[in-house]
Write a protein that holds these residues in place. Structure first.
Motif, PDB file in Angstrom:
ATOM      1  N   ALA A  64     -35.269 -39.401 -11.435  1.00 12.43           N
ATOM      2  CA  ALA A  64     -34.455 -40.576 -11.131  1.00 12.43           C
ATOM      3  C   ALA A  64     -34.046 -40.583  -9.673  1.00 12.43           C
ATOM      4  CB  ALA A  64     -33.213 -40.622 -12.020  1.00 12.43           C
ATOM      5  N   GLN A  65     -33.935 -41.789  -9.114  1.00  9.88           N
ATOM      6  CA  GLN A  65     -33.451 -41.983  -7.754  1.00  9.88           C
ATOM      7  C   GLN A  65     -32.008 -42.463  -7.818  1.00  9.88           C
ATOM      8  OE1 GLN A  65     -35.092 -41.470  -4.715  1.00  9.88           O
ATOM      9  NE2 GLN A  65     -33.028 -41.851  -3.900  1.00  9.88           N
ATOM     10  N   ARG A  66     -31.119 -41.796  -7.115  1.00  2.00           N
ATOM     11  CA  ARG A  66     -29.704 -42.163  -7.120  1.00  2.00           C
ATOM     12  C   ARG A  66     -29.438 -43.274  -6.102  1.00  2.00           C
ATOM     13  NH1 ARG A  66     -24.463 -39.740  -8.284  1.00  2.00           N
ATOM     14  NH2 ARG A  66     -22.919 -40.326  -6.714  1.00  2.00           N
ATOM     15  N   ILE A  67     -28.655 -44.247  -6.519  1.00  2.00           N
ATOM     16  CA  ILE A  67     -28.200 -45.340  -5.653  1.00  2.00           C
ATOM     17  C   ILE A  67     -26.687 -45.195  -5.525  1.00  2.00           C
ATOM     18  CG2 ILE A  67     -28.048 -47.849  -5.378  1.00  2.00           C
ATOM     19  CD1 ILE A  67     -30.523 -47.930  -7.361  1.00  2.00           C
ATOM     20  N   GLU A  68     -26.219 -44.937  -4.339  1.00  2.00           N
ATOM     21  CA  GLU A  68     -24.806 -44.613  -4.142  1.00  2.00           C
ATOM     22  C   GLU A  68     -23.906 -45.827  -4.372  1.00  2.00           C
ATOM     23  OE1 GLU A  68     -23.641 -41.696  -3.813  1.00  2.00           O
ATOM     24  OE2 GLU A  68     -25.488 -40.584  -3.382  1.00  2.00           O
ATOM     25  N   ALA A  69     -22.701 -45.552  -4.830  1.00  2.00           N
ATOM     26  CA  ALA A  69     -21.701 -46.613  -4.978  1.00  2.00           C
ATOM     27  C   ALA A  69     -21.422 -47.246  -3.626  1.00  2.00           C
ATOM     28  CB  ALA A  69     -20.412 -46.034  -5.561  1.00  2.00           C
ATOM     29  N   SER A  70     -20.986 -48.496  -3.650  1.00  2.00           N
ATOM     30  CA  SER A  70     -20.706 -49.207  -2.405  1.00  2.00           C
ATOM     31  C   SER A  70     -19.559 -48.539  -1.643  1.00  2.00           C
ATOM     32  CB  SER A  70     -20.335 -50.661  -2.703  1.00  2.00           C
ATOM     33  OG  SER A  70     -19.946 -51.327  -1.520  1.00  2.00           O
ATOM     34  N   ALA A  71     -19.679 -48.560  -0.335  1.00  2.00           N
ATOM     35  CA  ALA A  71     -18.609 -48.023   0.511  1.00  2.00           C
ATOM     36  C   ALA A  71     -17.357 -48.889   0.425  1.00  2.00           C
ATOM     37  CB  ALA A  71     -19.087 -47.933   1.961  1.00  2.00           C
ATOM     38  N   LYS A  72     -17.522 -50.158   0.000  1.00  2.00           N
ATOM     39  CA  LYS A  72     -16.388 -51.072  -0.153  1.00  2.00           C
ATOM     40  C   LYS A  72     -16.428 -51.654  -1.561  1.00  2.00           C
ATOM     41  CE  LYS A  72     -16.238 -52.375   4.745  1.00  2.00           C
ATOM     42  NZ  LYS A  72     -16.315 -53.496   5.724  1.00  2.00           N
ATOM     43  N   PRO A  73     -15.986 -50.868  -2.547  1.00  2.00           N
ATOM     44  CA  PRO A  73     -16.089 -51.322  -3.941  1.00  2.00           C
ATOM     45  C   PRO A  73     -15.194 -52.518  -4.242  1.00  2.00           C
ATOM     46  CG  PRO A  73     -14.803 -49.308  -3.802  1.00  2.00           C
ATOM     47  CD  PRO A  73     -15.384 -49.534  -2.439  1.00  2.00           C
ATOM     48  N   TYR A  74     -15.690 -53.381  -5.124  1.00  2.00           N
ATOM     49  CA  TYR A  74     -14.923 -54.534  -5.571  1.00  2.00           C
ATOM     50  C   TYR A  74     -14.507 -54.316  -7.019  1.00  2.00           C
ATOM     51  CZ  TYR A  74     -13.759 -59.103  -7.361  1.00  2.00           C
ATOM     52  OH  TYR A  74     -13.113 -60.139  -7.966  1.00  2.00           O
ATOM     53  N   TYR A  75     -13.256 -54.677  -7.332  1.00  2.00           N
ATOM     54  CA  TYR A  75     -12.729 -54.514  -8.683  1.00  2.00           C
ATOM     55  C   TYR A  75     -12.269 -55.881  -9.204  1.00  2.00           C
ATOM     56  CZ  TYR A  75     -12.531 -49.668  -7.096  1.00  2.00           C
ATOM     57  OH  TYR A  75     -12.870 -48.442  -6.592  1.00  2.00           O
ATOM     58  N   PHE A  76     -12.748 -56.242 -10.377  1.00  2.00           N
ATOM     59  CA  PHE A  76     -12.270 -57.463 -11.005  1.00  2.00           C
ATOM     60  C   PHE A  76     -10.792 -57.328 -11.358  1.00  2.00           C
ATOM     61  CE2 PHE A  76     -16.812 -58.071 -12.293  1.00  2.00           C
ATOM     62  CZ  PHE A  76     -16.989 -59.350 -11.766  1.00  2.00           C
ATOM     63  N   ALA A  77     -10.068 -58.423 -11.292  1.00  2.00           N
ATOM     64  CA  ALA A  77      -8.706 -58.449 -11.822  1.00  2.00           C
ATOM     65  C   ALA A  77      -8.766 -58.279 -13.336  1.00  2.00           C
ATOM     66  CB  ALA A  77      -8.036 -59.777 -11.470  1.00  2.00           C
ATOM     67  N   VAL A  78      -7.705 -57.779 -13.918  1.00  2.00           N
ATOM     68  CA  VAL A  78      -7.668 -57.498 -15.353  1.00  2.00           C
ATOM     69  C   VAL A  78      -6.614 -58.362 -16.023  1.00  2.00           C
ATOM     70  CG1 VAL A  78      -7.173 -55.741 -17.099  1.00  2.00           C
ATOM     71  CG2 VAL A  78      -8.489 -55.130 -15.056  1.00  2.00           C
ATOM     72  N   ASN A  79      -7.016 -58.990 -17.128  1.00  2.00           N
ATOM     73  CA  ASN A  79      -6.099 -59.798 -17.930  1.00  2.00           C
ATOM     74  C   ASN A  79      -6.538 -59.672 -19.396  1.00  2.00           C
ATOM     75  OD1 ASN A  79      -4.261 -61.677 -18.907  1.00  2.00           O
ATOM     76  ND2 ASN A  79      -5.477 -63.452 -18.260  1.00  2.00           N
ATOM     77  N   TYR A  80      -6.317 -58.494 -19.953  1.00  2.00           N
ATOM     78  CA  TYR A  80      -6.847 -58.189 -21.275  1.00  2.00           C
ATOM     79  C   TYR A  80      -6.276 -59.102 -22.356  1.00  2.00           C
ATOM     80  CZ  TYR A  80      -8.771 -53.825 -19.402  1.00  2.00           C
ATOM     81  OH  TYR A  80      -9.477 -52.888 -18.688  1.00  2.00           O
ATOM     82  N   GLN A  81      -7.179 -59.556 -23.215  1.00  4.67           N
ATOM     83  CA  GLN A  81      -6.811 -60.392 -24.352  1.00  4.67           C
ATOM     84  C   GLN A  81      -7.600 -59.931 -25.575  1.00  4.67           C
ATOM     85  OE1 GLN A  81      -7.023 -64.652 -23.300  1.00  4.67           O
ATOM     86  NE2 GLN A  81      -7.007 -64.035 -21.135  1.00  4.67           N
ATOM     87  N   ASP A  82      -7.176 -60.425 -26.737  1.00  9.62           N
ATOM     88  CA  ASP A  82      -7.851 -60.042 -27.973  1.00  9.62           C
ATOM     89  C   ASP A  82      -9.183 -60.774 -28.127  1.00  9.62           C
ATOM     90  OD1 ASP A  82      -5.763 -58.365 -28.724  1.00  9.62           O
ATOM     91  OD2 ASP A  82      -4.715 -59.964 -29.804  1.00  9.62           O
ATOM     92  N   LEU A  83     -10.135 -60.084 -28.692  1.00  4.88           N
ATOM     93  CA  LEU A  83     -11.389 -60.726 -29.082  1.00  4.88           C
ATOM     94  C   LEU A  83     -11.159 -61.551 -30.344  1.00  4.88           C
ATOM     95  CD1 LEU A  83     -13.815 -57.672 -28.684  1.00  4.88           C
ATOM     96  CD2 LEU A  83     -13.826 -59.736 -27.264  1.00  4.88           C
ATOM     97  N   PRO A  84     -12.046 -62.489 -30.658  1.00  2.00           N
ATOM     98  CA  PRO A  84     -11.917 -63.180 -31.945  1.00  2.00           C
ATOM     99  C   PRO A  84     -12.101 -62.190 -33.095  1.00  2.00           C
ATOM    100  CG  PRO A  84     -14.032 -63.664 -30.919  1.00  2.00           C
ATOM    101  CD  PRO A  84     -13.223 -62.945 -29.896  1.00  2.00           C
ATOM    102  N   GLU A  85     -11.504 -62.485 -34.224  1.00  2.58           N
ATOM    103  CA  GLU A  85     -11.621 -61.579 -35.370  1.00  2.58           C
ATOM    104  C   GLU A  85     -12.948 -61.741 -36.093  1.00  2.58           C
ATOM    105  OE1 GLU A  85      -8.311 -61.145 -38.074  1.00  2.58           O
ATOM    106  OE2 GLU A  85      -6.965 -62.091 -36.615  1.00  2.58           O
ATOM    107  N   PHE A  86     -13.469 -62.954 -36.117  1.00  2.81           N
ATOM    108  CA  PHE A  86     -14.696 -63.232 -36.870  1.00  2.81           C
ATOM    109  C   PHE A  86     -15.606 -64.151 -36.051  1.00  2.81           C
ATOM    110  CE2 PHE A  86     -11.319 -62.482 -39.943  1.00  2.81           C
ATOM    111  CZ  PHE A  86     -11.905 -61.569 -40.817  1.00  2.81           C
ATOM    112  N   PHE A  87     -16.878 -64.156 -36.389  1.00  6.43           N
ATOM    113  CA  PHE A  87     -17.804 -65.160 -35.864  1.00  6.43           C
ATOM    114  C   PHE A  87     -18.689 -65.627 -37.003  1.00  6.43           C
ATOM    115  CE2 PHE A  87     -20.236 -61.244 -35.421  1.00  6.43           C
ATOM    116  CZ  PHE A  87     -21.561 -61.607 -35.634  1.00  6.43           C
ATOM    117  N   ASP A  88     -19.191 -66.832 -36.861  1.00  6.81           N
ATOM    118  CA  ASP A  88     -20.005 -67.431 -37.916  1.00  6.81           C
ATOM    119  C   ASP A  88     -21.488 -67.237 -37.627  1.00  6.81           C
ATOM    120  OD1 ASP A  88     -20.173 -69.482 -40.278  1.00  6.81           O
ATOM    121  OD2 ASP A  88     -21.568 -70.232 -38.743  1.00  6.81           O
TER     122      ASP A  88
END
Length: 410
Positions: free
Chosen positions: A57-81
């Protein structure tokens, strides 16, 4: 006494020779063992999270300037059809042996879950999700002038394929999985071409040589037949045209400018050629960034107000539409082996409005719903994947659509 010493010498010589052979081929034997047991129920989960350790495997280094998404955790739906049946979301995630699930809505992480051995900082094998990354690199290479246009023939860039099934085939036909090359993609058939290819990887055999061994079955550009080796050929074109490895090009054009926060690994053969068709190993959150990039037509937008066109907008548009009859979605399309539509290494699901997705075997997905500003990434290690009666793909699409509807902002 002389006879005894001679016999002992022979035994000693044999043992030394055996040790040398085992030393020389230990890595190949280890890789072959992993390949043979890759999908075993008791090993598949661990294997999918450690592929880059078991193979070259060839390693690809993490970015020197990483970006992080904002977090706003919510519940998933309980069911799907699913076709009138109500299915528990949590039960389905367990039944499909989910490793990770992330939902990005309007630039925020609204759901992030890890199961079994998976964790936020663990790289998971992409399988065919990697094909969509290769497509992105192809669009960039065209914009930069390394490749003139997709109407050219494959052998204009890879003359080694003259005499193979790829001679006389347009690059566009390869991008759209319509090369006409004969190939058996049945993962359940030990002797299929795709499993022969897997064993070739285990032994470190040249991937380029394998591509050159394939023959023609149909007229190019007339029938959609999913052939993973088509993507390997795209990788060959990219390396010849750019003069860089796929890992180097990915790092320069996508990984660093997009602020990918974790290292990635790309499996290679003994010659350093990447497994273009499915060898990326990436964390869940960096898969999500790639989906977010495509949701915005190849333009990278983040919370710091930075904006840059990573992948050409027109390339993204062309990649995510089916522009010929044999590529259209539909159960009764006589010129396609799939019910879903296909673009340039991206899937367009049946009944889609603007949705499209990258997907890989055993439950790997990047699902993108542009008008809902939503990206879903799912990594899995489902050893029951080849059980066609379970209709895993159809159920996943129903799940993703239910999640998208659940997170609609009113």
């Amino acid at each position: 006494m002389r006879i005894r010493l001679s016999a002992q010498g022979l035994v000693l010589g044999f043992m030394l020779t055996l040790l040398v052979v085992m030393g020389l081929y230990h890595q190949n034997i280890q890789r072959l063992s992993t390949a043979i047991t890759l999908y075993d129920a008791d090993k598949i989960g661990h294997n999918f999270l450690t592929m880059y350790k078991a193979f070259n495997a060839q390693r690809i280094e993490a970015s020197a300037k990483p970006y992080y998404f904002a977090v706003n955790y919510q519940d998933l739906p309980e069911f799907f059809d699913f076709e009138g049946q109500s299915i528990s979301v949590q039960d389905f995630l367990a039944d499909s042996h989910t490793h990770g699930l992330m939902v990005i809505k309007a630039g925020e992480i609204v759901a992030e879950h890890y199961y079994l051995e998976d964790k936020a900082d663990k790289q998971h094998i992409s399988f065919s999700v990697a094909k969509s990354f290769v497509s992105a690199l192809f669009g960039i290479a065209i914009k930069e002038g390394y490749i003139t246009n997709i109407e050219q023939h494959v052998t204009d860039y890879v003359p080694e394929l003259i005499g193979s099934g790829y001679e006389g085939v347009r690059i566009k036909d390869v991008l759209q999985m319509s090369s006409g090359v004969k190939f058996n993609e049945d993962y359940g058939d030990f002797f299929s071409d795709i499993n022969r290819f897997s064993r070739a990887i285990a032994f470190g055999t040249s991937l380029d040589d394998f591509c050159a061994s394939l023959s023609r079955e149909r007229e190019p550009g007339t029938y959609h037949h999913y052939v993973s080796i088509d993507t390997q050929v795209l990788g060959m074109i990219l390396t010849r045209a750019t003069g860089r490895t796929l890992s180097e090009y990915l790092n320069q054009k996508i990984w660093q400018p997009m602020g990918m926060q974790d290292a990635a690994y790309w499996l290679t053969d003994e010659n350093g050629m990447e497994l273009a068709l499915g060898g990326l190993n990436i964390t869940l959150r960096d898969y999500a960034k790639f989906g977010w990039l495509y949701l915005h037509q190849g333009r990278w937008l983040n919370a710091r107000g930075e904006s840059m066109q990573i992948v050409p907008q027109q390339w993204v548009a062309d990649s995510t539409k089916a522009d010929a009859p044999h590529l259209q979605a539909g159960e009764n399309n006589p010129d396609s082996s799939s019910a879903d539509g296909y673009g340039y290494q991206w899937w367009i699901p049946a009944g889609a409005n603007d949705e499209f997705m990258a997907r890989g075997i055993y439950g790997q997905y990047i699902y993108i719903d542009p008008d809902q500003e939503l990206v879903i990434v799912k990594n899995s290690a489902n050893h029951q994947y080849t059980d066609q009666t379970q209709r895993w793909g159809d159920k996943h699409l129903a799940l993703f659509r239910a999640i998208s509807a659940h997170f609609v902002i009113h």
